[in-house]
Design an enzyme around this catalytic site. Structure first.
Site, mmCIF file in Angstrom:
data_model
loop_
_atom_site.group_PDB
_atom_site.id
_atom_site.type_symbol
_atom_site.label_atom_id
_atom_site.label_comp_id
_atom_site.label_asym_id
_atom_site.label_seq_id
_atom_site.Cartn_x
_atom_site.Cartn_y
_atom_site.Cartn_z
ATOM 1 N N ARG A 237 0.851 -1.178 0.000
ATOM 2 C CA ARG A 237 0.000 0.000 0.000
ATOM 3 C C ARG A 237 0.893 1.235 0.000
ATOM 4 O O ARG A 237 1.960 1.248 0.594
ATOM 5 C CB ARG A 237 -0.922 0.026 1.234
ATOM 6 N N GLU A 266 -4.361 7.388 -4.390
ATOM 7 C CA GLU A 266 -4.613 6.774 -5.686
ATOM 8 C C GLU A 266 -5.954 7.278 -6.203
ATOM 9 O O GLU A 266 -6.933 7.250 -5.457
ATOM 10 C CB GLU A 266 -4.645 5.242 -5.570
ATOM 11 N N HIS A 285 -1.527 0.293 -9.860
ATOM 12 C CA HIS A 285 -2.138 -0.671 -8.938
ATOM 13 C C HIS A 285 -2.871 -1.793 -9.680
ATOM 14 O O HIS A 285 -4.045 -2.038 -9.463
ATOM 15 C CB HIS A 285 -3.114 0.038 -7.986
#
Length: 321
Positions: A237, A266, A285
């Site tokens: 993360r 994000e 991601h």
């Protein structure tokens, strides 16, 4: 029994719909949006979903806390559920997750990022775009053979990374809260010895869950403790790394290169300084994508737990409730 599948992410969507819908006695509601999921919750017994930002998770949690709530089971298809943990899943809800479902694909992506920054592929892509033949990156490139890799977080993903890294001739140190020993690694160390391990590692791969304890785990002090020129990859993360400190370390050469599949926030804003950092490779991601086996595992894991839930049997990979 009504079960909601909130399709916030498209990963394994078709497979999940097929497998969940095939469980006997299931009335599957496929919710494309959060309002649709919220509208379907009254009278539902369970919900299958991915993690969501706290502001979205809170709306789900508010229904779960309401006096008339009927939902007793939540199954997460994502590796993490930080958004929901941040707002607090109420007691009495059985929470399960897709343990290891996407781990092999994520580990492949971690190795792809690592090899790319180590072999200076970002620089070569710039040269290719400029139609320029320049062997200068050769002097800055590095090999994994004979190097020491620290894997920070040694769960399912960390172990899959170790499997792949061994083939490159690396020495492996697993860093975790438990310092769990494993035949795939040469050494296991507790999280409390992180800075000491960083001082011995040529490569650092982050695969640890984001918690209050691990937020900015790799801060300016941790990066300063690293060997000069260390390569860093994060597929966990974004909040595990202090991105401002990472950017400064890349500019100074303390960090020789980095590959990030996750950022904070994000999506990463277009004006974020991280985009301009040297020898940094950012992917959006998607480390868990691209594997049919992943899709199958995610769908079968959710359907298996749904069947167990419907029969009152013990659930797999249960973390609370």
């Amino acid at each position: 029994m009504r079960v909601i599948y909130w399709t916030k992410m498209q990963l394994a969507k078709a497979q999940l719909i097929e497998k969940l819908g095939s469980v006997p006695g299931t009335e599957l509601v496929v919710a494309a949006t959060l309002p649709e999921a919220l509208a379907a919750m009254p009278g539902a017994a369970g919900i299958v979903l991915y993690d969501a930002p706290p502001e979205e998770a809170r709306q789900i949690i508010d229904v779960l806390k309401s006096p008339g709530n009927t939902v007793r089971w939540m199954h997460f298809c994502s590796a993490g559920r930080e958004g929901f943990d941040a707002v607090g899943i109420p007691p009495g809800i059985a929470v399960t997750y897709a343990a290891g479902g996407a781990s092999p694909a994520v580990a492949e992506h971690a190795m792809a990022l690592l090899l790319s920054v180590g072999r200076r592929i970002p620089e070569s892509l710039v040269q290719q775009a400029e139609r320029k033949w320049d062997r200068a990156p050769a002097a800055r490139s590095s090999s994994l053979e004979g190097r020491t890799m620290a894997i920070i977080g040694y769960g399912n993903i960390g172990r899959e990374i170790a499997k792949r890294a061994r083939g490159f001739g690396t020495k492996l140190i697993a860093v975790s809260r438990s310092a769990r020993k494993d035949e795939l690694v040469d050494e296991a160390a507790p999280l409390s010895s992180l800075h000491e391990v960083l001082g011995r590692a040529d490569v650092v791969v982050i695969a640890i869950a984001l918690t209050d304890e691990t937020h900015h785990l790799l801060d300016a002090a941790a990066l300063a403790a690293c060997r000069k020129g260390v390569l860093i990859v994060n597929i966990a993360r974004g909040g595990v790394i202090d991105q401002a400190a990472l950017c400064e370390a890349l500019k100074s050469g303390q960090v020789g290169g980095a590959g990030l599949d996750v950022t904070d926030p994000e999506p990463l804003p277009a004006d974020d300084p991280l985009w301009a950092c040297p020898n940094l490779l950012i992917t959006s991601h998607y480390a868990g994508a691209g594997s049919p086996a992943t899709l199958r595992r995610l769908a079968e894991g959710a359907a298996d737990n749904l069947l167990r839930f419907s029969k009152g049997e013990p659930l797999l990979n249960q973390v609370s409730g």
